[in-house]
Design a protein around this motif. Structure first.
Motif: not given
Length: 285
Positions: A120-128, A139-145
């Motif tokens: 499982e991937f628990d974090t999403l980081v947007e650079i810039g 955050s709405a498209e990937f509720p599992q994160i």
């Protein structure tokens, strides 16, 4: 008369009229051109016709810059400056008009890729992260994160984002340099995202080192949505080259990701996108 000839005549006429207006209204011309990047990317919808003509003339007269280190320093200085918030505000409609219809498909592909992963991937980081619209959408498209982190150099914009998206408890915004953040907080099982031109402001060597740094974290995904010069052929010129009037850097993203050790699960380009080429790269550890 051909369409091409008509277009050339219109451009020449616009330049003449713009130069006349610049001469007649030097104070307004100075306001429009107070910053190179703002001048280039200023939302035309916020300008009247005389201002648009002046802007067209001013952009055409910008000096060419060839010093790569100077370009990188100049661009970085802009994005940490408070003036960056004006540009982010000007581009809020780009999320609805450009990102959703032209770029969101790559995140549908990412969803399919994640289904094939045992971890499982628990974090999403947007650079810039800019105005935070894309991060909020993801955050709405990937509720599992569980955790969504938006990083940006502009402390003023980060504070705006914190207030604007305060009701979304799954997103957080941080003022940081991308490399510093990865050094201090980066971990495996993270998805990294850049959208609408972020990596284009890295020098080639800096970008390669950053991708190497991300790869060393371990199990990671990376989605990059970045512009390229329409004349940048990766086969004949595998190295980075200048792009646009800012200018920024047109990188050979497939090569740089592969050099870092990543495998590509997606690569595509849309030519003619905003006068250049939009490149989509999906990479994974």
């Amino acid at each position: 008369m051909s369409i091409s000839n008509q277009s050339n005549i219109i451009h020449k006429l616009a330049a003449v009229l713009g130069n006349i207006l610049v001469f007649l209204f030097p104070k307004k011309a100075s306001e429009l051109s107070k910053n190179r990047i703002t001048l280039i990317h200023k939302n035309k919808n916020n300008l009247n016709i005389p201002e648009r003509l002046m802007r067209f003339a001013l952009v055409n007269k910008l000096d060419k810059i060839q010093d790569y280190d100077k370009i990188a320093e100049m661009n970085r200085n802009f994005w940490v400056n408070k003036e960056a918030t004006e540009l982010f505000s000007d581009t809020e409609d780009k999320f609805e008009n450009d990102f959703l219809p032209n770029c969101s498909f790559v995140f549908d592909l990412l969803k399919k890729e994640l289904l094939n992963e045992s971890e499982e991937f628990d974090t999403l980081v947007e650079i810039g992260t800019g105005n935070g619209e894309v991060l909020n959408y993801l955050s709405a498209e990937f509720p599992q994160i569980n955790r969504f982190v938006g990083i940006d150099l502009s402390s003023d914009q980060i504070e705006i984002n914190k207030e604007r998206f305060s009701n979304n408890k799954r997103v957080e915004f941080v003022t940081a340099d991308a490399s510093d953040w990865v050094n201090q907080h980066g971990s495996s099982n993270t998805i990294f995202v850049s959208s609408d031109g972020v990596l284009e402001y890295f020098l080639e060597q800096q970008l390669q080192e950053f991708l190497n740094q991300v790869y060393r974290l371990g199990k990671t995904f990376f989605v990059a949505i970045e512009p390229n010069g329409v004349d940048h052929n990766f086969e004949t010129n595998p190295n980075s080259q200048l792009y646009g009037k800012e200018p920024s850097f047109s990188h050979n993203y497939p090569k740089l990701f592969k050099n870092a050790g990543f495998n590509l699960w997606h690569f595509s380009q849309k030519t003619g996108f905003k006068g250049g080429t939009q490149t989509f790269v999906g990479a994974k550890y």
